[in-house]
Enzyme design. Sequence first.
Site, PDB file in Angstrom:
ATOM      1  N   HIS A  21      10.115  53.850  -8.535  1.00  0.00           N
ATOM      2  CA  HIS A  21       8.908  53.360  -9.129  1.00  0.00           C
ATOM      3  C   HIS A  21       7.943  52.985  -7.993  1.00  0.00           C
ATOM      4  O   HIS A  21       7.973  52.003  -7.282  1.00  0.00           O
ATOM      5  CB  HIS A  21       9.266  52.258  -9.839  1.00  0.00           C
ATOM      6  CG  HIS A  21       7.818  51.734 -10.664  1.00  0.00           C
ATOM      7  ND1 HIS A  21       7.733  51.335 -11.939  1.00  0.00           N
ATOM      8  CD2 HIS A  21       6.519  51.449 -10.229  1.00  0.00           C
ATOM      9  CE1 HIS A  21       6.484  51.134 -12.326  1.00  0.00           C
ATOM     10  NE2 HIS A  21       5.939  51.030 -11.370  1.00  0.00           N
ATOM     11  N   HIS A  23       3.465  53.468  -6.257  1.00  0.00           N
ATOM     12  CA  HIS A  23       2.198  53.860  -6.524  1.00  0.00           C
ATOM     13  C   HIS A  23       1.772  53.917  -5.312  1.00  0.00           C
ATOM     14  O   HIS A  23       2.039  53.367  -4.320  1.00  0.00           O
ATOM     15  CB  HIS A  23       1.315  52.649  -7.082  1.00  0.00           C
ATOM     16  CG  HIS A  23       1.766  51.966  -8.591  1.00  0.00           C
ATOM     17  ND1 HIS A  23       1.218  52.357  -9.479  1.00  0.00           N
ATOM     18  CD2 HIS A  23       2.869  51.200  -8.721  1.00  0.00           C
ATOM     19  CE1 HIS A  23       1.748  51.830 -10.571  1.00  0.00           C
ATOM     20  NE2 HIS A  23       2.755  50.843 -10.047  1.00  0.00           N
ATOM     21  N   LYS A 106       5.294  58.210 -18.157  1.00  0.00           N
ATOM     22  CA  LYS A 106       5.083  56.681 -18.147  1.00  0.00           C
ATOM     23  C   LYS A 106       4.451  56.061 -19.394  1.00  0.00           C
ATOM     24  O   LYS A 106       3.457  56.772 -19.753  1.00  0.00           O
ATOM     25  CB  LYS A 106       4.407  56.123 -16.875  1.00  0.00           C
ATOM     26  CG  LYS A 106       4.028  54.645 -16.584  1.00  0.00           C
ATOM     27  CD  LYS A 106       5.340  54.232 -16.480  1.00  0.00           C
ATOM     28  CE  LYS A 106       5.214  52.654 -16.509  1.00  0.00           C
ATOM     29  NZ  LYS A 106       4.922  51.767 -15.047  1.00  0.00           N
ATOM     30  N   HIS A 143       6.560  50.240 -18.994  1.00  0.00           N
ATOM     31  CA  HIS A 143       6.222  49.115 -18.802  1.00  0.00           C
ATOM     32  C   HIS A 143       6.011  48.187 -19.985  1.00  0.00           C
ATOM     33  O   HIS A 143       5.432  48.169 -20.779  1.00  0.00           O
ATOM     34  CB  HIS A 143       4.468  49.157 -18.153  1.00  0.00           C
ATOM     35  CG  HIS A 143       3.941  47.933 -17.648  1.00  0.00           C
ATOM     36  ND1 HIS A 143       3.705  47.698 -16.375  1.00  0.00           N
ATOM     37  CD2 HIS A 143       3.907  46.756 -18.382  1.00  0.00           C
ATOM     38  CE1 HIS A 143       3.245  46.455 -16.143  1.00  0.00           C
ATOM     39  NE2 HIS A 143       3.439  45.748 -17.333  1.00  0.00           N
ATOM     40  N   HIS A 181      10.753  47.820 -13.420  1.00  0.00           N
ATOM     41  CA  HIS A 181      10.260  46.582 -13.172  1.00  0.00           C
ATOM     42  C   HIS A 181      10.672  45.343 -13.935  1.00  0.00           C
ATOM     43  O   HIS A 181       9.889  44.494 -14.252  1.00  0.00           O
ATOM     44  CB  HIS A 181       9.240  46.407 -12.414  1.00  0.00           C
ATOM     45  CG  HIS A 181       7.771  46.923 -13.340  1.00  0.00           C
ATOM     46  ND1 HIS A 181       7.750  46.604 -14.760  1.00  0.00           N
ATOM     47  CD2 HIS A 181       6.816  47.930 -13.066  1.00  0.00           C
ATOM     48  CE1 HIS A 181       6.689  47.195 -15.006  1.00  0.00           C
ATOM     49  NE2 HIS A 181       6.128  47.808 -13.994  1.00  0.00           N
ATOM     50  N   LEU A 226       2.044  42.401 -11.879  1.00  0.00           N
ATOM     51  CA  LEU A 226       2.486  42.464 -13.176  1.00  0.00           C
ATOM     52  C   LEU A 226       3.659  43.374 -13.670  1.00  0.00           C
ATOM     53  O   LEU A 226       3.734  44.564 -12.696  1.00  0.00           O
ATOM     54  CB  LEU A 226       1.309  42.935 -14.264  1.00  0.00           C
ATOM     55  CG  LEU A 226       0.069  42.111 -14.271  1.00  0.00           C
ATOM     56  CD1 LEU A 226      -1.060  42.651 -14.982  1.00  0.00           C
ATOM     57  CD2 LEU A 226       0.533  40.831 -15.013  1.00  0.00           C
ATOM     58  N   ASP A 254       8.010  49.236  -7.221  1.00  0.00           N
ATOM     59  CA  ASP A 254       6.560  49.016  -7.814  1.00  0.00           C
ATOM     60  C   ASP A 254       5.430  48.572  -6.514  1.00  0.00           C
ATOM     61  O   ASP A 254       4.389  47.945  -6.987  1.00  0.00           O
ATOM     62  CB  ASP A 254       6.723  47.984  -8.793  1.00  0.00           C
ATOM     63  CG  ASP A 254       5.551  47.855  -9.738  1.00  0.00           C
ATOM     64  OD1 ASP A 254       4.694  49.000  -9.614  1.00  0.00           O
ATOM     65  OD2 ASP A 254       5.344  47.084 -10.324  1.00  0.00           O
TER      66      ASP A 254
END
Length: 350
Positions: A21, A23, A106, A143, A181, A226, A254
Amino acid sequence: MNPMQNSQTNTLTITRPDDWHLHVRDGAALNTVVPHTAAQFGRAIIMPNLKPPVTTAEQALAYKARIQAAVPAGMSFEPLMTLYLTDNLPADEIARARDAGVVAVKLYPAGATTNSDAGVTDLRKTYKTLEAMQKAGLLLLVHGEVTSSDIDLFDREAVFIDTQLKPLRKDFPELKIVFEHITTQEAAQYVTESDCFTAASITAHHLLYNRNAIFTGGIRPHYYCLPVLKRETHRLALVQAATSGNAKFFLGTDSAPHPAHLKEHASGCAGCYTAHAAMELYAQAFDAAGALDKLEGFASFHGADFYGLPRNTGTIILRRESWTVPETFAFGEAQLKPLCGGDALPWRVV
Ligand code: NCD
Ligand code: ZN
């Protein structure tokens, strides 16, 4: 291979891990963050929450090429691409995505987090697409937070399990779902008790910190992400799950970089940047739990197995050696402040 540890466990050699995971953003930011991840991980699941989001196989392939262009020469790193589920992602995009090598889709509930405005407003609107995914073997990455303002921020994950995830699971019994997460005892328990189609990723920061970290000596925006850090009982449940050896739990950083001035802001962005020291932070958490022998399974085996991908073949070496994390990195025109910037960490990837 088994982790090779000397008697004091000062060095740890493990199979090259993957980040399930991540970004990495786009444009100039790639040149900072992609090398950090490629230095440690063989592969990473790339989150699709760009502006606008990645919603077609064609966009995913173009984004993958931009990421690959930022991998330093001589390093091997494979970005694993995902699509962003919207109310209108057409079911027939799923076959194209699978053919393009996209591995997952996702789900962001609309408004749940950074760049999630295009997210799903009602899961029922996506059922044809989820059906196509279940057939094609694409995973759903979730999420897991409800978004309604009348639910306390700290309860949003637990409420999501009961109101969204359980009904979804009933309707799609063989859809592979990663509860991303996870941050609560409730989520760890739900995943532990679920069948073989459900797994969860866990970040390093949720293993190392509880919510006090956000408020220690003043408000600390770099610890705000988050789903938000929770109280200590939840952190302990996550450590227990991650270090249990249970193959349903695996590594997902994350790592979510933002320009420093947008985190140190009146309405600061959610996201902790951890890719610069990802394995170091996980090693610290597993070491604190006396479970370094469980790190390899969590970091290098369980995720690949759940995704149905081959395990990596190379190795990385971690050494117990104090080093100081840089305070900032360049981030395009802006600055990036990594988690633990300026702090000494006890483990180092060599
Ligand atoms: C992520 C981001 O910045 O893209 N932020 C975060 O706090 N984790 C989005 C997300 O994964 O929720
Ligand atoms: Zn994320």
